[in-house]
Design a protein around this motif. Structure first.
Motif, PDB file in Angstrom:
ATOM      1  N   THR A  45      42.909   2.627 -15.963  1.00 31.61           N
ATOM      2  CA  THR A  45      43.563   3.039 -17.209  1.00 31.61           C
ATOM      3  C   THR A  45      44.996   3.460 -16.953  1.00 31.61           C
ATOM      4  O   THR A  45      45.908   3.118 -17.718  1.00 31.61           O
ATOM      5  CB  THR A  45      42.782   4.194 -17.856  1.00 31.61           C
ATOM      6  OG1 THR A  45      41.510   3.715 -18.290  1.00 31.61           O
ATOM      7  CG2 THR A  45      43.528   4.773 -19.054  1.00 31.61           C
ATOM      8  N   GLY A  73      43.456   0.039 -25.915  1.00 29.63           N
ATOM      9  CA  GLY A  73      42.838   1.058 -25.078  1.00 29.63           C
ATOM     10  C   GLY A  73      41.459   1.431 -25.565  1.00 29.63           C
ATOM     11  O   GLY A  73      40.782   0.672 -26.265  1.00 29.63           O
ATOM     12  N   HIS A  74      41.009   2.643 -25.226  1.00 29.58           N
ATOM     13  CA  HIS A  74      39.669   3.094 -25.594  1.00 29.58           C
ATOM     14  C   HIS A  74      39.551   3.348 -27.096  1.00 29.58           C
ATOM     15  O   HIS A  74      38.490   3.156 -27.678  1.00 29.58           O
ATOM     16  CB  HIS A  74      39.323   4.361 -24.817  1.00 29.58           C
ATOM     17  CG  HIS A  74      39.192   4.114 -23.339  1.00 29.58           C
ATOM     18  ND1 HIS A  74      39.232   5.127 -22.410  1.00 29.58           N
ATOM     19  CD2 HIS A  74      39.042   2.980 -22.627  1.00 29.58           C
ATOM     20  CE1 HIS A  74      39.096   4.633 -21.194  1.00 29.58           C
ATOM     21  NE2 HIS A  74      38.981   3.325 -21.303  1.00 29.58           N
ATOM     22  N   ARG A 126      34.826  -1.833 -33.007  1.00 28.21           N
ATOM     23  CA  ARG A 126      35.419  -2.388 -31.795  1.00 28.21           C
ATOM     24  C   ARG A 126      35.887  -3.813 -32.032  1.00 28.21           C
ATOM     25  O   ARG A 126      36.975  -4.202 -31.579  1.00 28.21           O
ATOM     26  CB  ARG A 126      34.406  -2.344 -30.647  1.00 28.21           C
ATOM     27  CG  ARG A 126      35.018  -2.593 -29.279  1.00 28.21           C
ATOM     28  CD  ARG A 126      36.077  -1.557 -28.987  1.00 28.21           C
ATOM     29  NE  ARG A 126      36.494  -1.579 -27.613  1.00 28.21           N
ATOM     30  CZ  ARG A 126      37.541  -0.932 -27.134  1.00 28.21           C
ATOM     31  NH1 ARG A 126      38.268  -0.199 -27.942  1.00 28.21           N
ATOM     32  NH2 ARG A 126      37.860  -0.994 -25.866  1.00 28.21           N
ATOM     33  N   ASP A 144      41.791  -2.391 -21.897  1.00 25.93           N
ATOM     34  CA  ASP A 144      41.073  -1.369 -21.133  1.00 25.93           C
ATOM     35  C   ASP A 144      39.623  -1.279 -21.614  1.00 25.93           C
ATOM     36  O   ASP A 144      39.360  -0.779 -22.710  1.00 25.93           O
ATOM     37  CB  ASP A 144      41.779  -0.015 -21.306  1.00 25.93           C
ATOM     38  CG  ASP A 144      41.296   1.015 -20.302  1.00 25.93           C
ATOM     39  OD1 ASP A 144      40.422   0.688 -19.472  1.00 25.93           O
ATOM     40  OD2 ASP A 144      41.797   2.153 -20.349  1.00 25.93           O
ATOM     41  N   GLU A 145      38.701  -1.781 -20.808  1.00 23.62           N
ATOM     42  CA  GLU A 145      37.268  -1.798 -21.135  1.00 23.62           C
ATOM     43  C   GLU A 145      37.040  -2.298 -22.569  1.00 23.62           C
ATOM     44  O   GLU A 145      36.448  -1.594 -23.405  1.00 23.62           O
ATOM     45  CB  GLU A 145      36.655  -0.395 -20.951  1.00 23.62           C
ATOM     46  CG  GLU A 145      36.760   0.157 -19.546  1.00 23.62           C
ATOM     47  CD  GLU A 145      35.914  -0.622 -18.530  1.00 23.62           C
ATOM     48  OE1 GLU A 145      35.092  -1.472 -18.942  1.00 23.62           O
ATOM     49  OE2 GLU A 145      36.089  -0.381 -17.319  1.00 23.62           O
ATOM     50  N   VAL A 148      33.345  -2.272 -24.590  1.00 23.81           N
ATOM     51  CA  VAL A 148      32.570  -1.071 -24.904  1.00 23.81           C
ATOM     52  C   VAL A 148      32.079  -1.149 -26.346  1.00 23.81           C
ATOM     53  O   VAL A 148      32.827  -1.488 -27.256  1.00 23.81           O
ATOM     54  CB  VAL A 148      33.420   0.199 -24.696  1.00 23.81           C
ATOM     55  CG1 VAL A 148      32.707   1.426 -25.238  1.00 23.81           C
ATOM     56  CG2 VAL A 148      33.752   0.385 -23.225  1.00 23.81           C
ATOM     57  N   THR A 176      37.571  -4.286 -16.619  1.00 20.50           N
ATOM     58  CA  THR A 176      36.189  -4.466 -17.065  1.00 20.50           C
ATOM     59  C   THR A 176      35.278  -4.697 -15.881  1.00 20.50           C
ATOM     60  O   THR A 176      35.706  -5.222 -14.845  1.00 20.50           O
ATOM     61  CB  THR A 176      36.078  -5.650 -18.048  1.00 20.50           C
ATOM     62  OG1 THR A 176      34.735  -5.753 -18.519  1.00 20.50           O
ATOM     63  CG2 THR A 176      36.467  -6.963 -17.379  1.00 20.50           C
TER      64      THR A 176
END
Length: 207
Positions: A45, A73-74, A126, A144-145, A148, A176
């Motif tokens: 991150t 991002g998240h 998402r 970033d991920e 999720v 990831t």
């Protein structure tokens, strides 16, 4: 020889005032993807936020054409009171792209276009957050991920969206642990951990 859309040279990044990564160097050419790997806390991150210029680098250089980067991002970055369509229209207008239809189709959001974002499930939010990438028109995706909260089918939608982006000459740098089914180089950040704690710019970012 294909010129890289993103080039990183001897980059050092900090988290919470301490340098966590140093000596990071890589290039990503048009049509290519790079997957970042490493255990929790390894700096994935932090690196992405530094590449996106959300925090300063401790040292080193980042080369990318101006106004080419889109960061996911998240957080999904949604306005809860706006509908799915209104959220995408807002982001499209911000970046100068008016047609949200490809984004709706890519993430199967047409049936939800009038629904307020605050009423969506975590997975739907998402998908909407990722759909924003398609209305930016920007070739450099920093993710970033991104999977999720996504189920298997939605991961497939995302993977195909990335493949189309690459086929159009874009690039993607993705943190990831999920196999997205795309052809990508892998960079393990474990080999770039700072040799000893060093002071850096305080950024309050977390890896």
């Amino acid at each position: 020889m294909v010129e890289p859309l993103l080039k990183v040279v001897d980059l050092a990044c900090a988290r919470g005032g301490l340098t966590v990564l140093e000596g990071v160097s890589f290039e990503v050419a048009s049509g290519s993807a790079l997957v970042l790997r490493g255990p929790n806390g390894s700096g994935k991150t932090t690196l992405l936020r530094t590449l996106a210029e959300l925090q300063p680098a401790v040292s080193g250089e980042i080369f990318a054409p101006e106004d080419t980067v889109a960061y996911a991002g998240h957080a999904d970055g949604l306005k809860g009171t706006l509908s799915v369509g209104e959220n995408l229209t807002f982001w499209g207008s911000l970046f100068g792209f008016g047609d949200i239809a490809p984004a709706l189709d890519a993430f199967e959001l047409r049936d939800l276009v009038a629904r307020p974002a605050q009423s969506l499930s975590a997975g739907q939010k998402r998908r909407l957050g990722l759909a924003r990438l398609l209305v930016t028109g920007r070739p450099v995706w920093l993710l970033d991920e991104p999977t999720v909260s996504l189920d298997v089918a939605a991961v497939g939608l995302f993977g195909r969206a990335v493949e189309r982006h690459l086929a159009g000459g874009g690039i993607a740098v993705i943190a990831t642990h999920i196999d997205l089914g795309i052809d990508a180089d892998v960079l393990d950040l474990s080999g770039f951990r700072a040799s000893a704690p060093q002071g850096g710019a305080f950024d309050e970012a977390f890896a």
